[in-house]
Design a protein around this motif. Structure first.
Motif, mmCIF file in Angstrom:
data_model
loop_
_atom_site.group_PDB
_atom_site.id
_atom_site.type_symbol
_atom_site.label_atom_id
_atom_site.label_comp_id
_atom_site.label_asym_id
_atom_site.label_seq_id
_atom_site.Cartn_x
_atom_site.Cartn_y
_atom_site.Cartn_z
ATOM 1 N N ILE A 103 12.615 57.784 118.180
ATOM 2 C CA ILE A 103 12.603 57.295 119.552
ATOM 3 C C ILE A 103 13.969 57.374 120.201
ATOM 4 N N ARG B 19 15.370 60.793 121.350
ATOM 5 C CA ARG B 19 14.550 61.300 122.444
ATOM 6 C C ARG B 19 14.984 60.679 123.767
ATOM 7 N N ASN C 32 13.532 54.410 136.305
ATOM 8 C CA ASN C 32 12.709 54.060 135.153
ATOM 9 C C ASN C 32 12.516 55.250 134.209
ATOM 10 N N LEU D 298 10.805 54.493 130.917
ATOM 11 C CA LEU D 298 9.355 54.397 130.974
ATOM 12 C C LEU D 298 8.743 55.791 131.020
ATOM 13 N N ASP E 283 8.645 57.709 127.809
ATOM 14 C CA ASP E 283 7.735 57.181 126.786
ATOM 15 C C ASP E 283 6.293 57.620 127.012
ATOM 16 N N ILE E 284 5.999 58.130 128.194
ATOM 17 C CA ILE E 284 4.605 58.417 128.515
ATOM 18 C C ILE E 284 4.037 59.508 127.612
ATOM 19 N N PRO F 287 5.096 60.917 124.690
ATOM 20 C CA PRO F 287 4.963 60.570 123.275
ATOM 21 C C PRO F 287 3.838 59.579 123.017
ATOM 22 N N SER F 288 3.715 58.599 123.901
ATOM 23 C CA SER F 288 2.664 57.609 123.712
ATOM 24 C C SER F 288 1.288 58.260 123.743
ATOM 25 N N MET F 289 1.079 59.133 124.718
ATOM 26 C CA MET F 289 -0.253 59.713 124.866
ATOM 27 C C MET F 289 -0.535 60.725 123.766
ATOM 28 N N PHE G 57 0.725 60.578 120.725
ATOM 29 C CA PHE G 57 0.520 59.726 119.554
ATOM 30 C C PHE G 57 -0.882 59.132 119.556
ATOM 31 N N THR H 266 12.182 47.527 133.294
ATOM 32 C CA THR H 266 11.133 47.809 132.335
ATOM 33 C C THR H 266 11.575 47.368 130.948
ATOM 34 N N THR H 267 10.661 46.864 130.212
ATOM 35 C CA THR H 267 10.969 46.466 128.837
ATOM 36 C C THR H 267 10.275 47.425 127.895
ATOM 37 N N SER H 268 10.555 48.699 128.080
ATOM 38 C CA SER H 268 9.877 49.684 127.245
ATOM 39 C C SER H 268 10.469 49.690 125.861
ATOM 40 N N SER H 269 9.843 50.469 124.987
ATOM 41 C CA SER H 269 10.302 50.528 123.594
ATOM 42 C C SER H 269 11.598 51.285 123.497
#
Lengths: 223, 223
Positions: free
Chosen positions: B134, B137, B159, B162, B165-166, B168-170, B172, B220-223
């Motif tokens: 993470i 990236r 942001n 945020l 992260d979109i 990789p999240s999708m 994953f 934002t409190t993203s990862s």
DNA sequence: TCGTATCGAAACTAACCCGTTTCGCAAAAG
DNA sequence: CTTTTGCGAAACGGGTTAGTTTCGATACGA
């Protein structure tokens, strides 16, 4: 597709004690609890039976093994249906998204996390999970978007499937990779900074030619 | 924090045969391979040692157990660094995103998928994973967005965390839930229909007051 | 050459889990 | 009452794993 558990179709003479239906529920509930606590891979039939106050034989008389038990238990863990109707797209989405991401249902979240270790290996489990958690979500999202379009609140959204996958994906990602459970602030951030901006007409995909594959991206192959 | 494996600090007299450094690498490589094939939970030290052509003792002499071995092995599996510079934001993002989602590195994808079963339970593993996959990236995404802003190609993006992260999240989410590996078409769809539209000024978040928490969403409190 | 530490391989203990079976008891039907 | 089945509990056999130990061979330093 309507095939249920093999049950004697003919009402033949059935001597002997009847099966205690409460044992089915107790075992399923116990399975969900163990699943939520230790995950699929470390779930054992012994643990489930012990928690249900049942014997293993009782369990094996009903399900062939771990996979069948878990699939059945998860499959019956239906969430309360939702049909939000707040009058605004944002209001509907907030309700919907918080609901489907279990912000106030930590048990469902834990079950979901517990299932992950099994999803990677077990295609059967994956299918059950998809049908239980993904399919209903998609349908309700479509309804909410359609209603907003009918109201004239937004322009037609061709990619609602893609949009409805964003929040779950990011919540899932965050849960697995950081251990942080779903929380409203995170979800609202995604809604306000990603989903809702994308419903504005100026943000619609302009179907740019794709220099990588050579053809134009039009349809989405989302999950 | 710089503490490495406990090694005799003083260069005292060291009689006896020296440790074969090649065994370390062989065991780490074997661990990654087994991890990619069967996943963390089903990875056994026996399997790793056997694949490396080593004895279990050799393995236990170096690492305390499964967790330590895997964390070390994964931690050293660095990806080739990327600094895309195609001249356009979209070009950079395509290169970056395909690279970080291992579209042409199935081994990394399999390792990633194999790790999942362990991430849920092991916080140590989770931390290692976050730092390895993470953090780098995020840094490169920031650079790409910053460069696009400097070029005047887009307005400042508050942001970017945020946004980065979109995808990789999708990816994953899709990998775990459907078993489908990362593919360029899916990634390009997300880029063209979500990420890039969001960089347009009209799609920027208008900082709408938040009726749920009562305060305005800003960070934002993203990862 | 001698002592020590490594190596691969294998044996070993202890624990765990699966799925089956047995046991004693309870309930339902004849 | 007798038969048949379900029940909880426990035990069993077979398999797998973790982590340790042993063994003979090998490499390195003194």
């Amino acid at each position: 597709m309507t095939s249920q558990v093999v049950q004697a179709e003919e009402t033949v003479h059935t001597p002997g004690r009847k099966r205690d239906a409460s044992r089915d529920d107790a075992l399923r509930q116990a399975a969900l609890e163990v699943l939520a606590e230790v995950g699929y891979d470390r779930l054992t039939i012994d643990a489930v039976a012990a928690r249900a106050g049942a014997g293993k034989a009782t369990c094996y008389r009903r399900w062939a093994g771990k996979a069948e038990l878990v699939v059945d238990a998860v499959g019956r863990m239906k969430a309360a249906p939702v049909q939000p109707n707040t009058g605004t797209l944002r209001g509907d989405l907030v309700e919907l998204t918080c609901h489907f991401n279990d912000v106030d249902d930590t048990f469902r979240t834990d079950v979901q996390a517990g299932l992950v270790s099994g999803l990677v290996h077990d295609a059967k489990l994956r299918a059950a999970f998809a049908e239980l958690f993904i399919a209903p979500r998609k349908a309700v999202y479509r309804a909410v978007f359609d209603r907003a379009i009918e109201r004239g609140e937004i322009a037609p959204v061709p990619n609602y499937e893609l949009l409805s996958d964003i929040v779950p994906s990011m919540v899932f990602h965050r849960l697995i990779l950081t251990g942080r459970p779903p929380d409203p602030a995170f979800i609202l951030t995604i809604l306000d900074q990603i989903i809702l901006p994308l419903t504005k007409p100026c943000a619609q995909s302009e179907a740019a030619p794709n220099p990588h594959t050579g053809h134009t991206q039009t349809r989405t192959t989302s999950s």
